[in-house]
Every structure is written in C-alpha cells, then in structure tokens.
Motif scaffolding. Sequence first.
Motif, PDB file in Angstrom:
ATOM      1  N   ILE A 129       0.990  -1.202   0.007  1.00  0.00           N
ATOM      2  CA  ILE A 129      -0.237   0.010   0.096  1.00  0.00           C
ATOM      3  C   ILE A 129       0.773   1.109  -0.092  1.00  0.00           C
ATOM      4  O   ILE A 129       1.734   1.280   0.596  1.00  0.00           O
ATOM      5  N   ASP A 130       0.308   2.287  -0.764  1.00  0.00           N
ATOM      6  CA  ASP A 130       1.133   3.552  -0.964  1.00  0.00           C
ATOM      7  C   ASP A 130       0.585   4.298   0.266  1.00  0.00           C
ATOM      8  O   ASP A 130      -0.302   5.429  -0.122  1.00  0.00           O
ATOM      9  N   SER A 131       1.082   4.254   1.194  1.00  0.00           N
ATOM     10  CA  SER A 131       0.404   4.982   2.495  1.00  0.00           C
ATOM     11  C   SER A 131       0.976   6.407   2.672  1.00  0.00           C
ATOM     12  O   SER A 131       0.280   7.242   3.264  1.00  0.00           O
ATOM     13  N   SER A 132       2.031   6.685   1.982  1.00  0.00           N
ATOM     14  CA  SER A 132       2.882   8.101   1.948  1.00  0.00           C
ATOM     15  C   SER A 132       1.824   9.153   1.223  1.00  0.00           C
ATOM     16  O   SER A 132       1.834  10.270   1.575  1.00  0.00           O
ATOM     17  N   THR A 133       1.262   8.553   0.352  1.00  0.00           N
ATOM     18  CA  THR A 133       0.414   9.660  -0.666  1.00  0.00           C
ATOM     19  C   THR A 133      -0.979   9.644   0.080  1.00  0.00           C
ATOM     20  O   THR A 133      -1.380  10.786   0.012  1.00  0.00           O
ATOM     21  N   ALA A 134      -1.865   8.784   0.615  1.00  0.00           N
ATOM     22  CA  ALA A 134      -2.769   8.794   1.101  1.00  0.00           C
ATOM     23  C   ALA A 134      -3.310   7.737   1.864  1.00  0.00           C
ATOM     24  O   ALA A 134      -2.924   6.480   1.617  1.00  0.00           O
ATOM     25  N   CYS A 135      -3.888   7.899   2.927  1.00  0.00           N
ATOM     26  CA  CYS A 135      -4.642   6.812   3.941  1.00  0.00           C
ATOM     27  C   CYS A 135      -6.187   6.923   3.801  1.00  0.00           C
ATOM     28  O   CYS A 135      -6.612   7.937   3.909  1.00  0.00           O
ATOM     29  N   PRO A 136      -6.636   5.835   3.416  1.00  0.00           N
ATOM     30  CA  PRO A 136      -8.221   5.693   3.286  1.00  0.00           C
ATOM     31  C   PRO A 136      -8.932   6.075   4.538  1.00  0.00           C
ATOM     32  O   PRO A 136      -8.273   5.742   5.494  1.00  0.00           O
ATOM     33  N   LYS A 137      -9.962   6.442   4.674  1.00  0.00           N
ATOM     34  CA  LYS A 137     -10.661   6.366   5.693  1.00  0.00           C
ATOM     35  C   LYS A 137     -10.889   5.205   6.161  1.00  0.00           C
ATOM     36  O   LYS A 137     -11.037   4.874   7.555  1.00  0.00           O
ATOM     37  N   VAL A 168      -7.563 -12.184   7.812  1.00  0.00           N
ATOM     38  CA  VAL A 168      -6.601 -12.854   7.167  1.00  0.00           C
ATOM     39  C   VAL A 168      -6.284 -14.309   7.488  1.00  0.00           C
ATOM     40  O   VAL A 168      -6.685 -14.768   8.666  1.00  0.00           O
ATOM     41  N   PHE A 169      -5.904 -15.147   6.526  1.00  0.00           N
ATOM     42  CA  PHE A 169      -5.914 -16.662   6.981  1.00  0.00           C
ATOM     43  C   PHE A 169      -4.532 -17.129   6.036  1.00  0.00           C
ATOM     44  O   PHE A 169      -4.210 -16.673   4.680  1.00  0.00           O
ATOM     45  N   GLU A 170      -3.490 -17.623   6.766  1.00  0.00           N
ATOM     46  CA  GLU A 170      -2.202 -17.996   6.157  1.00  0.00           C
ATOM     47  C   GLU A 170      -1.461 -17.056   5.491  1.00  0.00           C
ATOM     48  O   GLU A 170      -1.121 -16.778   4.165  1.00  0.00           O
ATOM     49  N   ILE A 171      -1.210 -15.756   6.225  1.00  0.00           N
ATOM     50  CA  ILE A 171      -0.551 -14.828   5.687  1.00  0.00           C
ATOM     51  C   ILE A 171       1.057 -14.523   6.508  1.00  0.00           C
ATOM     52  O   ILE A 171       1.103 -14.950   7.722  1.00  0.00           O
ATOM     53  N   ASN A 172       2.065 -14.499   5.823  1.00  0.00           N
ATOM     54  CA  ASN A 172       3.304 -14.412   6.286  1.00  0.00           C
ATOM     55  C   ASN A 172       3.332 -13.095   7.136  1.00  0.00           C
ATOM     56  O   ASN A 172       3.615 -13.368   8.456  1.00  0.00           O
ATOM     57  N   SER A 173       3.015 -12.002   7.080  1.00  0.00           N
ATOM     58  CA  SER A 173       3.323 -10.887   7.750  1.00  0.00           C
ATOM     59  C   SER A 173       2.396  -9.619   7.125  1.00  0.00           C
ATOM     60  O   SER A 173       1.954  -9.569   5.908  1.00  0.00           O
ATOM     61  N   ILE A 174       1.823  -8.900   8.132  1.00  0.00           N
ATOM     62  CA  ILE A 174       1.013  -7.493   7.892  1.00  0.00           C
ATOM     63  C   ILE A 174       1.742  -6.614   8.741  1.00  0.00           C
ATOM     64  O   ILE A 174       1.864  -6.488   9.855  1.00  0.00           O
ATOM     65  N   SER A 175       2.007  -5.373   8.135  1.00  0.00           N
ATOM     66  CA  SER A 175       2.593  -4.341   8.620  1.00  0.00           C
ATOM     67  C   SER A 175       1.784  -3.142   8.565  1.00  0.00           C
ATOM     68  O   SER A 175       1.300  -3.063   7.491  1.00  0.00           O
ATOM     69  N   ILE A 176       1.248  -2.457   9.453  1.00  0.00           N
ATOM     70  CA  ILE A 176       0.628  -1.393   9.424  1.00  0.00           C
ATOM     71  C   ILE A 176       1.429  -0.011   9.692  1.00  0.00           C
ATOM     72  O   ILE A 176       2.202   0.009  10.209  1.00  0.00           O
ATOM     73  N   ASP A 177       0.957   1.051   8.781  1.00  0.00           N
ATOM     74  CA  ASP A 177       1.551   2.322   8.835  1.00  0.00           C
ATOM     75  C   ASP A 177       1.065   3.248   9.727  1.00  0.00           C
ATOM     76  O   ASP A 177      -0.050   3.743   9.455  1.00  0.00           O
ATOM     77  N   SER A 178       1.181   2.972  11.114  1.00  0.00           N
ATOM     78  CA  SER A 178       0.435   3.627  11.928  1.00  0.00           C
ATOM     79  C   SER A 178       1.323   5.153  12.180  1.00  0.00           C
ATOM     80  O   SER A 178       0.596   5.963  13.008  1.00  0.00           O
ATOM     81  N   ALA A 179       2.383   5.422  11.649  1.00  0.00           N
ATOM     82  CA  ALA A 179       2.948   6.609  11.835  1.00  0.00           C
ATOM     83  C   ALA A 179       2.215   7.523  10.896  1.00  0.00           C
ATOM     84  O   ALA A 179       2.124   8.688  11.486  1.00  0.00           O
ATOM     85  N   THR A 180       1.400   7.291  10.015  1.00  0.00           N
ATOM     86  CA  THR A 180       0.725   8.083   9.198  1.00  0.00           C
ATOM     87  C   THR A 180      -0.614   8.330   9.722  1.00  0.00           C
ATOM     88  O   THR A 180      -1.058   9.626   9.893  1.00  0.00           O
ATOM     89  N   ALA A 181      -1.312   7.429  10.128  1.00  0.00           N
ATOM     90  CA  ALA A 181      -2.709   7.474  10.865  1.00  0.00           C
ATOM     91  C   ALA A 181      -3.105   6.415  11.643  1.00  0.00           C
ATOM     92  O   ALA A 181      -2.544   5.154  11.118  1.00  0.00           O
ATOM     93  N   CYS A 182      -3.677   6.580  12.538  1.00  0.00           N
ATOM     94  CA  CYS A 182      -4.345   5.378  13.386  1.00  0.00           C
ATOM     95  C   CYS A 182      -6.046   5.670  13.124  1.00  0.00           C
ATOM     96  O   CYS A 182      -6.377   6.635  13.429  1.00  0.00           O
ATOM     97  N   PRO A 183      -6.302   4.497  12.768  1.00  0.00           N
ATOM     98  CA  PRO A 183      -8.025   4.304  12.562  1.00  0.00           C
ATOM     99  C   PRO A 183      -8.722   4.707  13.922  1.00  0.00           C
ATOM    100  O   PRO A 183      -7.954   4.282  14.962  1.00  0.00           O
ATOM    101  N   LYS A 184      -9.906   5.056  13.746  1.00  0.00           N
ATOM    102  CA  LYS A 184     -10.616   5.053  14.984  1.00  0.00           C
ATOM    103  C   LYS A 184     -10.967   3.724  15.511  1.00  0.00           C
ATOM    104  O   LYS A 184     -10.709   3.240  16.882  1.00  0.00           O
TER     105      LYS A 184
END
Length: 889
Positions: free
Chosen positions: A589-597, A622-638
């Motif tokens: 995900i290109d989170s540097s350009t925009a984070c969706p609501k 998710v099921f059987e995924i190696n890793s998920i990284s969240i970009d929390s530096a840009t935004a934290c969801p409610k």
Amino acid sequence: MARDIGCECGCGCEWVGVGVNVSVLVDAYPHPQDAHNRLRRSLRGPYLSFMPRVPIFADRLTKQTIIFSSSGVYILPPLINIYGQLFSVAQLIASGYASLVSSGTTLNGNIDMLRYFQPQPLLGPGIPVINPLKGGFTGGMYGNFGSFRRTRDYESPSNIDHSYERDDDDSYEEEERKPNRYRRPYNSYRNTKKPYKTTRYSSTISTVTVLVENIDTVDIVNSYTCLVSVLNLTATDNSTVTNACALHQLNIEANENANVTSTPLSCPKTINVHATDAAHVNEICAIDFMNIRTEDKSIVTIDSTSTCPKMTVVTAMNTSEVQNICAMDQMNIVVYQANNITFNPDLSCAKVSTFDMAFVGFVSDLCPSEEMNIKVTRSRRTSIDSSTTCPKRVQFHASDTGTISNLCASEKMNITIAYMSNFSLNSATACPKKVLLDAQSIDEISNLCASEKMNITVRNIGPLIIDSSTTCPKTVLLDAEQISIVSSLCASEAMNITVKNISPLTIDSSNACPKKVLLDAKDVNGFFNLCASEEMNITVRNTGPLTIDSSTTCPKTVLLDAEQIGIVSSLCASEEMNITVKNISPLTIDSSTACPKRVVLDAYQMSTISNLCASEEMNITVFEINSISIDSATACPKRVVLDVQFMGTITNLCASEEMNITLVYIKPLIIDSLTACPKTVHLNAANTSGIFNLCASEKMNIIVASIGTVSIDSSSVCSETVVLNAIQTTNISDICASKKINMILQDTMVALNSAWQCPTLAVLNITKNSSVVNICAEESLKIQGSNSTINVSASSCPTFATVVGTDELTVYDLCSLNEIHIDVTNSTIYMERTKCPTIANVIATKSASVYVCATVAINAIVSEDATVYYQGPLNHTDTSSGGVLLTWP
C-alpha cells in the motif's frame, strides 16, 4: 399585344415577341406515326388547347408545347422566369404575350412550322436536355422576365382535350413528377469556357451512335464532332478510338482488346464506361456523374488533370484496373478480384465514399472529406491518403486482408476487422471523437486514438498500441482476449477493461488518470501504471504484477479482488479500500500518498501485506499470511477489527477508539501503543506466540488461551475496566485497571502494574497452577481459587476482602481495612499482620493453615486438622476434628 420575355438562348425554331427575335430549342418528328409513339412515351397528357382552332397544345404536367404542323410534330420546352415559374409557349401565345410571327398576328388554322424552323443546333448554358430515348425535354429555357398579369388557366375544363389523355394504366416517369419550380442547373462551363459558335447559332447534334470494330481506328473529333449532346460509343475487336467526347453524356462500351481514349478538353456532364475482355479506356472525365464498370483484365484510367465529377460509381471485377479515381461529392466503389485500384486525392476528396472491395491487389490513396464506408475482403494492401484530409465519419469492415494503413477520422470511426496482418491509423493528422473497434486474428493494431470514447473488442491479435501522446479519450471500454500486448491505454473519465490471456497491459498514466477504472482480468502477464482519481474496481485472476501509479493521484475508492497474482504494488485510496486477495505475492500500500478513511481486507494464503493504513476504520480478516505491517506513523484508525488465523507477524496495529482482535495460530501481534491507545480493546486469542503493547484507556476485555506472552503497555495509561480470561498463558504482564478488574485464570501467570493506583474492585478466580502478583483493590477484593499462588500488593488494602480457597491455594500479604472473610480448605493464607482489619471471619478445614489478625474481633471455625494462627482478640471460635487455634508466633 405581345411582351418581350427575353429568353437567354435556344435553337431550332424562331418565335417572336414584339420586335424581338427569340430562339427556342425544338424536338421535331417529321413522321406522324413516329411522332405519335414518341409522344405517348414522353408526354402522356392530358393536353390543353388554349386556342381550339389552332393545333397548338400544352402538356399540363411538364408545360411543354406540342405543335402539329403539316410538316411534322414539334415540341417546345417550357420557359422559366426569374422566379422559377414555368410557362408553356402555348399558354403565352394564347394569352397574347407571344407570337410565332413578328407582326403579332393571331394564328388561325394549320401552321407550317418549316417557315420558322432552323435546323442548326446551339450550344450554351441553360439549354434543356433532349431525351434521346423518349423524346421531349428535361428542364426548360430560362428567360429574364417576371410574372404576367393574366394568363390562360390550365385548370379550366374547357381547355382539356380528352382525346389526348393518357390510358388509365400508364405510369409517369419520376422526372415528370417533379414540382414546376426549377433552379438554374449547375454548369461547370459557366464563366470558365465559352461555347462553340457559328455566325448566329451553334451546331449541336442531339445523339450520335458509333460502332468501331475489326481493328479500325476512329478519331471522334475528326470523324464527327465534340458538339454532340449524347455519344453512344461501342469499340470492340482490337479497335482504337481517340478523342472520344460529348457535351452532355458519353457512353462507352469497350471490349475485346479495344482501346478508347477520351479527350479531357471536353468533359461531358455524364460518362458511362463498360470495359470488358482486356479493353483499355483512357483519360476519361466528367463534370457531374461518372459510372465505370470494368471486367476481365480491362483497364480504365481517369484523366488526372481534369476536374473531378460530383459523383463517381466504379465497379471493377475479374483482374481489372481503375486508376486515378476521384469525386467531389460522392464516390461508390465496388471491386472484386481487381489487380490495382488507385485514387487521385490531389484533385479532390469526395464528401461521402463507399468502398466494397474483395480479392484486390493494391488499393491506394483513398480519401473522403466527410464520410467513408469501406468493406475489404481478401485484399493485399489498402492505403488511405490521410495527409490531405480526414473524413468526419468512417465505417470500416475488413477480413482476410493484408495491410490497412493511415486510416483516420475526425468525429467517429467504426472498425470491424478479422484475419489480417497490420492495421494502422494516422493519429498524427486527427483523432476521432469516438472509436468502435472489433478485431479478431490481427497481427498488429497501431496508433489507435480517440478524444471522447474508445470501445475496443479484440480477440487473438498481436500488439494493440494506443497513441496517447496526442489525446486521451474520456471513456475507454476494452474487451480483449488472447493478445500479445496492450500499451499506452489511457482515459480521462472512465476506463472499463476486461482482458483474458494477454501479455502485459500498460496504462499511460502520465497523460491522464481516469475518474473511474473497472478492471476484470484473467491469465494476464501484468498490469502497469493503473490509476484513477475517484474509483478503482479491480478483479484479477492468475495474473502477473499489478502496479498502481499512485504518484499522480489516489482514487477515493478502491475495490480489489485478486487471486493467484504476482505482486500488487502502490495501491492507495483516500476514502475507502476494500481488498480481497488470495494466493498472491506481496501487496504493498502506498500510505505516503494517502490513507483511506476505511479499509476492509480479506486475505488468504499470501506472503506479505505492507503499509496498510486507515484514518477511521480498519477491518482485517486474514488466513495463512506471512506478515502484515500497519503504517501507524501516518494515521491510526478510530476502529480496528482484526480476525487472523495461521499467519506470521502483525506489526504496528493501532486504534484511537476501539480495537477488536481475534487471533488463532499466529506469531507475535505488536501494537503501536506509542501513537494511540484505543478506548476499548476486545482481544480473543489462541495459540499465539505473543501479543505486545496492548493498551486501552477505558475497557479491556481479554480472552486468551495457549498464548506465549501478553504484554500490556500501562506505562502511559491504565484502563478503567479489565476483564481477563486466560488459559495456559505463560505470561501476562503490567496489567492494570483504575476501577474494576475481573480475572479468570487457568494455568496462567499474571503480573499487575503496582505503579498505578489499585482498582476499586478486584475479582480473581484462579485455578490450575496459576499465579498472580500485585493484585489489590481500594474497596473490595474477592479471591477464589485452587492450586495457585497469589501475591497481594500491600501498597493499598481494600475495605473488604474475601478469600475462598480449595486444594492448595496460597495467598500472601492479604489485608483489609474493615472486614475480611476467609473460607479455605487445604490451602494456606498469609495476612499482612501490620495491616489488620477490624473484624476477621475465618473458616478453615482439612489441613488448612491461616494466619489472621484483627483489631476488634476474630471469629474462627476450625476443623479437620486445620490450624488458625491469630493475632488479636478472639470473639467467636469453634474447633473440632483436630482443628486448633494458635497464637500467631
């Protein structure tokens, strides 16, 4: 009596107004029977007689005048005034406006027309045409006169001579049904060429028929004349004809190796050519209409220096050739098994052209100015001359054809092609507003472009190359299957793509990003530079990389449904992202350009998902995924909803209001508690290696089983309420609550953060070798358990404390300010003897050991070898079955 009506010109018969001689064209029939037959074919009545005793009649429909003379029957054309009104000579004579004699004397009885008839033909503009087949005239003679005050009425029943009425079953020709108003006909000679003239009249021959055969050679100009209204020429048997010409109509029938050459110095209005059996017809031309039919190796050449006719019709068949075809208004071409068809765009491009061609060698320089309709079948090469002009509209149908090149249009292009080599458009000259392309089994399609709409349906073709450097259409619809490559596709508003079994599809995102993109793809090598500004809906199966160009813009909404694809990169959205992925390589995900609501992610059997972010809501399954990284530096969801099974690591998960987590068989889940702590956390986890930095400001509800470590980040915030249900969890650390904590523990170790104030209420149910450290409460502490160890924090003693223990429950440092209740079996309880309550109530049985103290009263029931060690005054005691009360040493 008579009035000068000033006719422009004429020939044949002299009729007179007052003091003025005026010539009128005459069609004369000297034999009565011939005249009768011709009249019935041309002028079918009814005839009007304005002068009953004079044999002069008028045809009511055409306004032609018929004069029955002792020397034959004469027909005079109608007269047309400056307003386009038609008058018959008979009507004007009867009304007193004209006369056959200069004196203006009234006519009586029979008329001898030989007195007025002069046989020399005339040539000049405005002369009506004599119909050589039916007799009579087409059109009329123009005069510089206006209307008349009063003329004899055509509609009066007394004027109708019923003896000349037509039969009931006769039909009128189409020309005879035209309304009686004329416009001056077009004449290309006007103001450009002067007619041949004799001393007073020009010599024009009505119709000439010539047959040339047996290797003869005839020069039409020398043997006859060009002053022929109609020339019917037949050349056959290796004959040669030169300087073929006519004024109005030239009809050429050439066959059996005949060679006919026209003279471009005198172009007829109409030319009809039929060439067969290897005949050659050369240097033909026409002003108004050209009709060519060639067959059997014949060759027809149009003069390349003459003006193009208004309309050209060509039919070429059986290895024949037609060269230098052109027209100004309309061109209709039918070609079948011809060798070579060439056009002359240097003179004129027809406004409307229709081409139907099959089994043709080379067709070059096609050019219309407004509309082109082309059908090509089994031809080697067709070349459009788009350097001169591009038509507004093009209809193109081709199959089993070699190369089509330089096609262009300015408004609309409709293309249907199949089984051909290369098809190229001239996009440098013009891009049409709309393009509709339906193609199958084509080697290559290049330079396709449109400014408004492009609709493409292609099957089994080579490269499809879009010229997006000139312009991008507003809307693109692409339905493609089994093609090699699609490049430089672009749109400014909407792009709808359905593709299957193709090589890479490349979007030209540098020129324009459409507002909406709808992509449905299967078995595609890759997609590159896909972009949209408002909505992107992608469904892909078994494809290569999917690359999003997010450098320019991010759509508001993204819907991605992907399965078995290589990589998805730089996906972004500003409002909503809905992702369903299965069996794919990394999703970035290109989170540097925009984070969706809002983000909804449903992923199955993937490698990694990185830089996922949302500002309001994130729902992850998710099921059987190696890793998920969240970009929390840009935004934290409610709000975050996370449902994960059988996966590796989830990092930097965060939420500001609510976090709902369900985990089964995953490696560590790491919460970014530094950025934000949600108000509420619901955690349900099993068979997980670790959960780190969990935090909440209001409520934390934790259900865990077979967990390695649960780490609570209570360094900055302590939840108001904590509900913990833990089974077989190695370590739960730094848990705290400010109001209430309720823990149910089995085979679990829990350490509370003693740095925070104790909760108002603490409830603990502990079993199966569990342990708790630093539990405390401000008002009420309730403990029930067995086979476990509890260390109570002495930093704060509750007002009331209750302990119910069975089977080797051990509690240390228990204290209370007001009252304490202890009911234990085979357990050990140690009170903090420096912090004794007012009243202590103890029930101890079955070898239990209790160390209790109170300041006012101790009530104790001891039995079954239990021992109570007391400090303080005893109030009510009962010992039995080996139970004892002993002073706390």
